[in-house]
Design a protein around this motif. Structure first.
Motif, short mmCIF file in Angstrom:
data_model
loop_
_atom_site.label_atom_id
_atom_site.label_comp_id
_atom_site.label_asym_id
_atom_site.label_seq_id
_atom_site.Cartn_x
_atom_site.Cartn_y
_atom_site.Cartn_z
N LYS A 246 -12.21 -6.52 -3.69
CA LYS A 246 -13.23 -7.03 -4.61
C LYS A 246 -13.69 -5.87 -5.49
O LYS A 246 -14.25 -4.89 -4.99
CB LYS A 246 -14.40 -7.63 -3.82
N VAL A 247 -13.44 -5.99 -6.77
CA VAL A 247 -13.74 -4.93 -7.72
C VAL A 247 -14.64 -5.48 -8.81
O VAL A 247 -14.36 -6.54 -9.38
CB VAL A 247 -12.44 -4.35 -8.32
N ARG A 248 -15.73 -4.79 -9.06
CA ARG A 248 -16.64 -5.15 -10.14
C ARG A 248 -16.37 -4.27 -11.36
O ARG A 248 -15.70 -3.24 -11.24
CB ARG A 248 -18.10 -4.96 -9.66
N PRO A 249 -16.88 -4.68 -12.54
CA PRO A 249 -17.60 -5.90 -12.91
C PRO A 249 -16.71 -7.14 -12.83
O PRO A 249 -15.52 -7.05 -12.57
CB PRO A 249 -18.03 -5.63 -14.36
N VAL A 250 -17.30 -8.28 -13.10
CA VAL A 250 -16.59 -9.54 -12.92
C VAL A 250 -15.36 -9.65 -13.82
O VAL A 250 -14.40 -10.35 -13.48
CB VAL A 250 -17.56 -10.73 -13.18
N ALA A 251 -15.33 -8.93 -14.92
CA ALA A 251 -14.19 -8.99 -15.84
C ALA A 251 -12.97 -8.24 -15.30
O ALA A 251 -11.87 -8.40 -15.83
CB ALA A 251 -14.57 -8.43 -17.20
N ALA A 252 -13.15 -7.44 -14.26
CA ALA A 252 -12.03 -6.68 -13.70
C ALA A 252 -11.09 -7.60 -12.94
O ALA A 252 -11.52 -8.56 -12.30
CB ALA A 252 -12.55 -5.59 -12.77
N GLN A 253 -9.79 -7.28 -13.00
CA GLN A 253 -8.81 -8.06 -12.25
C GLN A 253 -7.61 -7.19 -11.93
O GLN A 253 -7.35 -6.19 -12.60
CB GLN A 253 -8.37 -9.28 -13.04
N TYR A 254 -6.88 -7.60 -10.89
CA TYR A 254 -5.63 -6.90 -10.53
C TYR A 254 -4.48 -7.62 -11.22
O TYR A 254 -4.32 -8.85 -11.08
CB TYR A 254 -5.43 -6.92 -9.02
N LEU A 255 -3.68 -6.88 -11.97
CA LEU A 255 -2.52 -7.45 -12.65
C LEU A 255 -1.26 -7.07 -11.89
O LEU A 255 -0.87 -5.90 -11.85
CB LEU A 255 -2.45 -6.93 -14.09
N CYS A 282 -14.58 2.15 -11.43
CA CYS A 282 -13.83 3.26 -10.82
C CYS A 282 -14.23 3.44 -9.35
O CYS A 282 -13.36 3.67 -8.49
CB CYS A 282 -14.07 4.54 -11.60
N SER A 283 -15.51 3.33 -9.06
CA SER A 283 -15.98 3.54 -7.69
C SER A 283 -15.44 2.46 -6.75
O SER A 283 -15.02 2.75 -5.63
CB SER A 283 -17.51 3.55 -7.65
N ASP A 284 -15.44 1.22 -7.21
CA ASP A 284 -14.95 0.13 -6.36
C ASP A 284 -13.46 0.29 -6.07
O ASP A 284 -13.01 0.09 -4.93
CB ASP A 284 -15.20 -1.23 -7.02
#
Length: 302
Positions: A246-255, A282-284
């Motif tokens: 789970k990575v923030r902010p909400v706009a972040a995603q794994y491609l 970066c921290s997440d």
């Protein structure tokens, strides 16, 4: 110089042609540093630094002298400065990459700094030799200024993130191969030998770059593979479960196609606190890489 917002808009399609030309020009200068600078681990001796005016090689030894090459994106000149006081200036304006290549080499010859480079771009799918490249010839000064303003912001935000780590870390620097800003944290352990795979790059380059376990972070201004500016982050080797973190902010995603987490630059610049958005992202990703990869965080973090 045109007026620039702190986090300027930088739509990829609006400056794609200038982007592609500048990518080739930075590769020419980067290859000059590669040819002349003493080797450093992970190819750190080849990178460019982000400056208040653009991108620069830093001092490169040449015999008992040294020289530096700077892309000045405010006055729009390429400046070659030598420790004995000599200098040459080349205007940054629309012109073919072949013309730019020949003039840079001619000015270096005039300064008594002959350099031979492999005149073939790397990390691009369809490379054209610099001395034969009459395709890439765009230079929109206003768009380049916006690119530089975005570089300054990305560098500043990543510098803050870098300061929280006391383990081995790269500088925040600009890799001209991929045309991106990068910052790398190291676990301290050796990594499995990298399989390679970057377009038009020898496998030995990737093996050296990823000789140790890393969590890497950065910013790129867009490319054919991902046609918009974005912050990115990844781990090598990628630990099990990393892509589901789970990575923030909400706009972040794994491609999956890239094997990286991505945070669109547009989401950052429009956020109430862009710096906080970058640091959170970066921290997440770092915490996911470090925890799942069983890094010794107590010894590595401030």
């Amino acid at each position: 110089m045109t007026e620039i917002l702190t986090w300027p808009a930088l739509p990829y399609d609006e400056w794609r042609e200038s982007h592609e030309t500048l990518h080739m020009w930075t590769q020419i200068v980067g290859k000059i540093r590669l040819a002349k600078a003493p080797p450093l681990n992970h190819w750190w001796h080849t990178t460019l630094s982000i400056t208040p005016r653009g991108l620069a090689t830093s001092a490169i030894p040449h015999g008992t002298r040294s020289f530096e090459i700077t892309f000045d994106f405010i006055d729009h000149v390429l400046l070659i400065e030598v420790s004995d006081g000599a200098e040459r200036r080349i205007q940054l304006a629309p012109r073919t990459t072949a013309d730019f290549y020949f003039e840079v080499m001619a000015r270096l010859d005039e300064l008594g700094i002959p350099v031979t480079v492999w005149p073939r771009p790397v990390e691009v799918e369809t490379p054209i030799r610099f001395d034969e490249d009459h395709v890439h010839q765009s230079y929109d000064s206003a768009q380049v200024e916006r690119f530089h303003a975005a570089l300054v912001q990305a560098d500043r935000a990543l510098q803050r993130f870098r300061g929280q780590f006391i383990g081995k870390s790269s500088p925040v620097h600009f890799f001209w191969g991929a045309f991106d800003v990068a910052l790398t944290r190291f676990s301290g352990r050796r990594a499995p030998e990298h399989p390679g795979g970057a377009p038009n790059v020898g496998r030995h380059v990737m093996v050296e770059a990823y000789s140790h376990e890393v969590a890497s972070f950065g910013w790129w201004p867009g490319s054919a593979a991902y046609p918009e500016p974005a912050f990115y982050a990844y781990a090598y080797p990628e630990p099990a479960g990393f892509s589901r973190a789970k990575v923030r902010p909400v706009a972040a995603q794994y491609l999956q196609a890239l094997g990286e987490f991505v945070l669109p630059y547009e989401a950052v610049r429009l956020a109430p606190d862009p710096d906080a958005a970058v640091l959170t992202f970066c921290s997440d990703v770092y915490e996911a890489a470090a925890d799942l990869g069983m890094w010794n965080r107590q010894a590595l973090e401030r």
